[in-house]
Design a protein around this motif. Structure first.
Motif, short mmCIF file in Angstrom:
data_model
loop_
_atom_site.label_atom_id
_atom_site.label_comp_id
_atom_site.label_asym_id
_atom_site.label_seq_id
_atom_site.Cartn_x
_atom_site.Cartn_y
_atom_site.Cartn_z
N SER A 1 41.35 -28.47 72.37
CA SER A 1 40.32 -27.30 72.60
C SER A 1 40.01 -27.37 73.95
CB SER A 1 39.17 -27.30 71.38
OG SER A 1 39.53 -27.58 70.30
N ASP A 2 39.47 -26.16 74.43
CA ASP A 2 38.81 -26.17 76.05
C ASP A 2 37.40 -26.37 75.63
OD1 ASP A 2 41.15 -25.29 77.07
OD2 ASP A 2 40.69 -23.14 76.91
N PHE A 3 37.07 -27.41 76.72
CA PHE A 3 35.69 -27.84 76.67
C PHE A 3 34.67 -26.69 77.15
CE2 PHE A 3 31.99 -29.47 79.35
CZ PHE A 3 31.24 -30.00 78.08
N ASN A 4 33.76 -26.31 76.25
CA ASN A 4 32.54 -25.14 76.60
C ASN A 4 31.30 -26.05 76.51
OD1 ASN A 4 30.88 -23.15 76.44
ND2 ASN A 4 31.71 -22.17 74.74
N PRO A 5 30.71 -26.09 77.92
CA PRO A 5 29.25 -26.50 78.22
C PRO A 5 28.37 -25.98 77.22
CG PRO A 5 30.37 -25.98 80.23
CD PRO A 5 31.10 -25.57 79.20
N GLU A 6 28.52 -24.88 76.73
CA GLU A 6 27.41 -24.13 76.11
C GLU A 6 27.18 -24.95 74.55
OE1 GLU A 6 27.78 -19.86 76.37
OE2 GLU A 6 27.42 -20.10 78.28
N LYS A 7 28.45 -25.47 74.31
CA LYS A 7 28.47 -26.15 72.93
C LYS A 7 27.97 -27.59 72.67
CE LYS A 7 30.58 -22.95 70.03
NZ LYS A 7 30.21 -22.83 68.87
N MET B 1 46.70 -39.09 65.48
CA MET B 1 47.37 -38.08 66.33
C MET B 1 46.14 -36.94 66.67
SD MET B 1 50.21 -38.91 66.77
CE MET B 1 51.03 -37.39 67.81
N ILE B 2 45.44 -36.51 65.69
CA ILE B 2 44.02 -35.98 66.03
C ILE B 2 43.19 -36.60 67.16
CG2 ILE B 2 42.07 -35.10 65.25
CD1 ILE B 2 43.22 -34.61 62.49
N PHE B 3 42.94 -37.73 67.07
CA PHE B 3 42.13 -38.47 68.13
C PHE B 3 42.59 -38.29 69.52
CE2 PHE B 3 39.63 -41.07 64.90
CZ PHE B 3 38.25 -40.43 65.27
N LYS B 4 44.03 -38.76 69.50
CA LYS B 4 44.87 -38.60 70.73
C LYS B 4 44.76 -37.05 71.33
CE LYS B 4 49.02 -40.44 72.54
NZ LYS B 4 50.58 -41.07 72.03
N LYS B 5 44.92 -36.16 70.52
CA LYS B 5 45.06 -34.85 71.22
C LYS B 5 43.54 -34.30 71.55
CE LYS B 5 45.98 -30.23 69.33
NZ LYS B 5 44.72 -29.71 68.68
N GLU B 6 42.47 -34.65 70.81
CA GLU B 6 41.17 -34.26 71.10
C GLU B 6 40.53 -35.10 71.99
OE1 GLU B 6 40.21 -31.33 70.31
OE2 GLU B 6 41.84 -30.85 69.17
N LEU B 7 40.87 -36.14 72.39
CA LEU B 7 40.14 -37.24 73.29
C LEU B 7 39.84 -36.48 74.67
CD1 LEU B 7 40.86 -41.02 72.68
CD2 LEU B 7 38.79 -39.93 72.81
N PRO B 8 40.78 -35.73 75.17
CA PRO B 8 40.35 -35.09 76.37
C PRO B 8 39.27 -34.40 76.42
CG PRO B 8 42.61 -35.07 76.28
CD PRO B 8 42.28 -35.73 75.13
N LEU B 9 39.07 -33.29 75.32
CA LEU B 9 37.88 -32.58 75.18
C LEU B 9 36.55 -33.53 75.12
CD1 LEU B 9 36.32 -29.88 74.24
CD2 LEU B 9 36.97 -30.62 71.85
N ALA B 10 36.56 -34.72 74.20
CA ALA B 10 35.66 -35.70 74.08
C ALA B 10 35.50 -36.07 75.53
CB ALA B 10 35.96 -36.58 73.21
#
Length: 152
Positions: free
Chosen positions: A2-8, A94-103
């Protein structure tokens, strides 16, 4: 990813932590809402344990460490302590690995003022520890530097 959205993103500083201190042992607790997609970042001298969902265990924890004169952003995610079978642990991994850049984007951009005071930390390495009872998911992975997650 997912793309990072600063408003969220909502950021809370836990005193005595602020945008300019401490560096050593500065800790991040990142949680989220599945329903809204909102992200919640706590920055402090300790992890914000009351924000962690004991059933889900989908938080991302991080801290600044100084070893041999070099700072490193070290983080961890909880894959499995044995309560999840190998298949579900693999899915979580796999979910953590995929979503870590967003985090990581949320952590870096949420604490952007800190990097204004300590810009050299933008080039520090980031290592994430995937904690699991299953050897194949019990790993440390390099995730680049904070600079690559910073939104200009």
């Amino acid at each position: 990813m997912s793309d990072f959205n600063p408003e969220k993103l909502s950021v809370t500083y836990l005193p005595p932590a602020s945008i300019f201190n401490p560096i050593d042992n500065r800790k991040y607790t990142l949680t989220h809402s599945d329903a809204t997609g909102d992200l919640f970042l706590s920055v402090g001298c300790h992890y914000d344990l009351k924000k962690i969902n004991a059933q889900m265990r989908d938080e991302v924890l991080g801290e600044w460490r100084r070893e041999q004169g070099q700072y490193t952003l070290c983080g961890k995610v909880y894959v499995s302590g044995g309560e999840f079978d190998a298949k579900l642990s693999e899915v979580r991994f796999m979910i953590f690995k995929k979503e870590l850049p967003l985090a990581l984007a949320a952590i870096v951009n949420g604490d952007q003022g800190f990097f204004t005071y300590f810009p050299w930390l933008l080039d520090a390495p980031i290592y994430m520890f995937f904690e699991s009872v299953f050897d194949e998911f019990n790993q440390v992975i390099y995730f680049g530097t904070p600079r690559q997650y910073l939104i200009k």
